[in-house]
Scaffold this motif. Structure first.
Motif, PDB file in Angstrom:
ATOM      1  N   VAL A   1      12.410  32.954  13.488  1.00  0.00           N
ATOM      2  CA  VAL A   1      11.316  33.771  14.013  1.00  0.00           C
ATOM      3  C   VAL A   1      10.299  32.840  14.662  1.00  0.00           C
ATOM      4  O   VAL A   1       9.701  31.992  13.988  1.00  0.00           O
ATOM      5  CB  VAL A   1      10.644  34.586  12.896  1.00  0.00           C
ATOM      6  CG1 VAL A   1       9.460  35.380  13.461  1.00  0.00           C
ATOM      7  CG2 VAL A   1      11.654  35.514  12.227  1.00  0.00           C
ATOM      8  N   GLY A   2      10.128  32.967  15.965  1.00  0.00           N
ATOM      9  CA  GLY A   2       9.211  32.117  16.703  1.00  0.00           C
ATOM     10  C   GLY A   2       8.117  32.920  17.374  1.00  0.00           C
ATOM     11  O   GLY A   2       7.880  34.081  17.060  1.00  0.00           O
ATOM     12  N   MET A   3       7.459  32.288  18.321  1.00  0.00           N
ATOM     13  CA  MET A   3       6.309  32.911  18.978  1.00  0.00           C
ATOM     14  C   MET A   3       6.219  32.406  20.407  1.00  0.00           C
ATOM     15  O   MET A   3       6.646  31.274  20.711  1.00  0.00           O
ATOM     16  CB  MET A   3       5.033  32.569  18.197  1.00  0.00           C
ATOM     17  CG  MET A   3       3.826  33.395  18.536  1.00  0.00           C
ATOM     18  SD  MET A   3       2.521  33.130  17.280  1.00  0.00           S
ATOM     19  CE  MET A   3       1.297  34.297  17.858  1.00  0.00           C
ATOM     20  N   ILE A   4       5.704  33.225  21.309  1.00  0.00           N
ATOM     21  CA  ILE A   4       5.398  32.783  22.663  1.00  0.00           C
ATOM     22  C   ILE A   4       4.067  33.399  23.050  1.00  0.00           C
ATOM     23  O   ILE A   4       3.784  34.556  22.744  1.00  0.00           O
ATOM     24  CB  ILE A   4       6.510  33.169  23.667  1.00  0.00           C
ATOM     25  CG1 ILE A   4       6.262  32.518  25.033  1.00  0.00           C
ATOM     26  CG2 ILE A   4       6.637  34.679  23.831  1.00  0.00           C
ATOM     27  CD1 ILE A   4       7.433  32.656  26.005  1.00  0.00           C
ATOM     28  N   GLY A   5       3.210  32.591  23.688  1.00  0.00           N
ATOM     29  CA  GLY A   5       1.906  33.081  24.080  1.00  0.00           C
ATOM     30  C   GLY A   5       1.543  32.623  25.480  1.00  0.00           C
ATOM     31  O   GLY A   5       2.024  31.579  25.955  1.00  0.00           O
ATOM     32  N   PHE A   6       0.673  33.387  26.132  1.00  0.00           N
ATOM     33  CA  PHE A   6       0.269  33.141  27.509  1.00  0.00           C
ATOM     34  C   PHE A   6      -1.252  32.999  27.569  1.00  0.00           C
ATOM     35  O   PHE A   6      -1.981  33.883  27.117  1.00  0.00           O
ATOM     36  CB  PHE A   6       0.723  34.292  28.404  1.00  0.00           C
ATOM     37  CG  PHE A   6       2.212  34.484  28.433  1.00  0.00           C
ATOM     38  CD1 PHE A   6       2.972  34.019  29.497  1.00  0.00           C
ATOM     39  CD2 PHE A   6       2.867  35.102  27.374  1.00  0.00           C
ATOM     40  CE1 PHE A   6       4.358  34.175  29.514  1.00  0.00           C
ATOM     41  CE2 PHE A   6       4.250  35.266  27.377  1.00  0.00           C
ATOM     42  CZ  PHE A   6       4.992  34.796  28.454  1.00  0.00           C
ATOM     43  N   SER A   7      -1.737  31.870  28.099  1.00  0.00           N
ATOM     44  CA  SER A   7      -3.171  31.627  28.233  1.00  0.00           C
ATOM     45  C   SER A   7      -3.855  31.727  26.865  1.00  0.00           C
ATOM     46  O   SER A   7      -3.555  30.938  25.973  1.00  0.00           O
ATOM     47  CB  SER A   7      -3.768  32.610  29.245  1.00  0.00           C
ATOM     48  OG  SER A   7      -5.064  32.213  29.632  1.00  0.00           O
ATOM     49  N   ALA A   8      -4.763  32.686  26.663  1.00  0.00           N
ATOM     50  CA  ALA A   8      -5.375  32.823  25.336  1.00  0.00           C
ATOM     51  C   ALA A   8      -4.315  33.142  24.290  1.00  0.00           C
ATOM     52  O   ALA A   8      -4.468  32.784  23.112  1.00  0.00           O
ATOM     53  CB  ALA A   8      -6.441  33.914  25.358  1.00  0.00           C
ATOM     54  N   GLY A   9      -3.233  33.797  24.696  1.00  0.00           N
ATOM     55  CA  GLY A   9      -2.119  34.035  23.781  1.00  0.00           C
ATOM     56  C   GLY A   9      -1.424  32.742  23.404  1.00  0.00           C
ATOM     57  O   GLY A   9      -0.937  32.588  22.273  1.00  0.00           O
TER      58      GLY A   9
ATOM     59  N   PHE B   1       9.524  28.057  16.098  1.00  0.00           N
ATOM     60  CA  PHE B   1       9.369  27.426  17.413  1.00  0.00           C
ATOM     61  C   PHE B   1       8.282  28.199  18.137  1.00  0.00           C
ATOM     62  O   PHE B   1       7.897  29.306  17.714  1.00  0.00           O
ATOM     63  CB  PHE B   1      10.676  27.491  18.213  1.00  0.00           C
ATOM     64  CG  PHE B   1      11.225  28.890  18.366  1.00  0.00           C
ATOM     65  CD1 PHE B   1      10.777  29.735  19.390  1.00  0.00           C
ATOM     66  CD2 PHE B   1      12.166  29.387  17.477  1.00  0.00           C
ATOM     67  CE1 PHE B   1      11.261  31.035  19.518  1.00  0.00           C
ATOM     68  CE2 PHE B   1      12.658  30.688  17.598  1.00  0.00           C
ATOM     69  CZ  PHE B   1      12.200  31.517  18.620  1.00  0.00           C
ATOM     70  N   PHE B   2       7.766  27.648  19.237  1.00  0.00           N
ATOM     71  CA  PHE B   2       6.828  28.444  20.015  1.00  0.00           C
ATOM     72  C   PHE B   2       6.777  28.014  21.472  1.00  0.00           C
ATOM     73  O   PHE B   2       6.973  26.858  21.814  1.00  0.00           O
ATOM     74  CB  PHE B   2       5.427  28.443  19.396  1.00  0.00           C
ATOM     75  CG  PHE B   2       4.592  27.194  19.590  1.00  0.00           C
ATOM     76  CD1 PHE B   2       3.450  27.226  20.371  1.00  0.00           C
ATOM     77  CD2 PHE B   2       4.923  26.010  18.948  1.00  0.00           C
ATOM     78  CE1 PHE B   2       2.649  26.100  20.526  1.00  0.00           C
ATOM     79  CE2 PHE B   2       4.132  24.890  19.086  1.00  0.00           C
ATOM     80  CZ  PHE B   2       2.994  24.921  19.884  1.00  0.00           C
ATOM     81  N   GLY B   3       6.545  29.026  22.325  1.00  0.00           N
ATOM     82  CA  GLY B   3       6.359  28.809  23.753  1.00  0.00           C
ATOM     83  C   GLY B   3       4.878  28.808  24.063  1.00  0.00           C
ATOM     84  O   GLY B   3       4.152  29.733  23.682  1.00  0.00           O
ATOM     85  N   TYR B   4       4.428  27.761  24.738  1.00  0.00           N
ATOM     86  CA  TYR B   4       3.011  27.563  25.052  1.00  0.00           C
ATOM     87  C   TYR B   4       2.882  27.650  26.571  1.00  0.00           C
ATOM     88  O   TYR B   4       3.052  26.655  27.282  1.00  0.00           O
ATOM     89  CB  TYR B   4       2.595  26.193  24.515  1.00  0.00           C
ATOM     90  CG  TYR B   4       1.117  25.878  24.557  1.00  0.00           C
ATOM     91  CD1 TYR B   4       0.226  26.498  23.687  1.00  0.00           C
ATOM     92  CD2 TYR B   4       0.617  24.926  25.438  1.00  0.00           C
ATOM     93  CE1 TYR B   4      -1.122  26.183  23.694  1.00  0.00           C
ATOM     94  CE2 TYR B   4      -0.725  24.601  25.454  1.00  0.00           C
ATOM     95  CZ  TYR B   4      -1.594  25.237  24.586  1.00  0.00           C
ATOM     96  OH  TYR B   4      -2.930  24.923  24.599  1.00  0.00           O
TER      97      TYR B   4
END
Length: 302
Positions: free
Chosen positions: A185-193, A212-215
């Motif tokens: 279970v990971g995460m991806i966020g955009f700008s403030a996300g 893991f995460f996408g920045y």
């Protein structure tokens, strides 16, 4: 254009109203969200009545004044489900969420590739109800919080990271229900996300971190990287007016901590490119994110 990108809205929308510098925020009724799950269950927290919905350029939904956070599952066809899951955090300077552009659209793109996606509508900083007054207020607040690109922005929202940690926890707790592997279970966020995803990583306990995460077009200032930091996918357009190119200090911090990191610096794309601006290589961002997940084995069926 700068006002537009600060709000995290797509550059393509700006072309529809170039005389304004950004698309009009057209008031809209709240959309039906039948699958939205209150993030904290039956616990009394905020109210959907506080939310102010609009459509950027009359097209893409945005929301302000969120006080009742939710998580909306967007699940893949079981026949191609990989077992991986990603919490999606839209951007909007912690005062607005670009729900279509950086939320539901991203979630559908992930689900199409066999990844269970969960759109996080996290709590926001309050803004005036009137649209024109809110626009001026957000601009002033953002400019005051983004004075030095070499340092992390002073514009923050701890509630967003709290909601990020809770979202990861909720997906893992319901892994069997949604057909996902709790270890993927990971995460991806955009700008403030992206900042929300980063703070979720930095403030979570050892067993609470996303895998893991996408920045995506987040600030590139260096941060203190924990020894157990998850792999990071870092993507930014080099002509980003909000976070001017200064190299990738945050990724260098990941390297110094001997943690996995991948960098994508697109020549053009500005800020807020979402799934990509036509005619630029930013359109590859989702394919490259998927390729990176595949390389790490996160999409291997088990």
């Amino acid at each position: 254009m700068l006002v537009l990108t600060l709000l995290g809205t797509s550059p393509a929308m700006a072309q529809r109203e170039p005389q304004q510098g950004m698309p009009a925020m057209v008031p809209a009724p709240a959309p039906a969200e039948p699958d939205a799950i209150p993030l904290y269950g039956k616990t009394t927290m905020g109210s959907a009545a506080s939310e102010i919905w609009s459509k950027a350029g009359g097209v893409d939904y945005t929301v302000r004044n969120v006080t009742r956070p939710t998580l909306t599952p967007v699940l893949p066809d079981p026949a191609k489900a990989t077992g991986a899951a990603v919490v999606v955090a839209p951007g909007g300077a912690f005062m607005l969420l670009a729900m279509d552009h950086e939320g539901w659209g991203v979630a559908r793109a992930l689900a199409d590739r066999g990844i269970a996606a969960f759109v996080l509508k996290y709590r926001l900083l309050p803004t005036p109800r009137d649209e024109s007054e809110a626009g001026n207020y957000m601009m002033r607040t953002m400019m005051a919080g983004l004075t030095d690109p070499t340092k992390p922005p002073s514009l923050t929202n701890p509630d967003a990271a709290t909601d990020g940690r809770e979202a990861i926890k909720l997906v893992r707790a319901n892994a069997a229900r949604w057909g996902v592997d709790p270890s993927r279970v990971g995460m991806i966020g955009f700008s403030a996300g992206a900042m929300t995803a980063l703070q979720t990583v930095l403030t979570a306990g050892p067993q609470e971190k996303p895998a893991f995460f996408g920045y995506i077009y987040g600030p590139q200032a260096r941060v203190d990287v924990p020894a157990d930091a998850p792999p990071m996918f870092d993507a930014l357009a080099l002509d980003d007016p909000l976070f001017p190119s200064q190299g990738f200090p945050i990724a260098q911090g990941w390297l110094a901590a001997k943690r996995p990191v991948e960098i994508h610096g697109y020549q053009k794309g500005s800020h807020g490119f979402g799934l990509g601006v036509p005619g630029t290589t930013t359109t590859l961002v989702m394919d490259e994110f998927i390729a990176w997940l595949t390389m790490h084995g996160f999409l291997t069926r088990r």
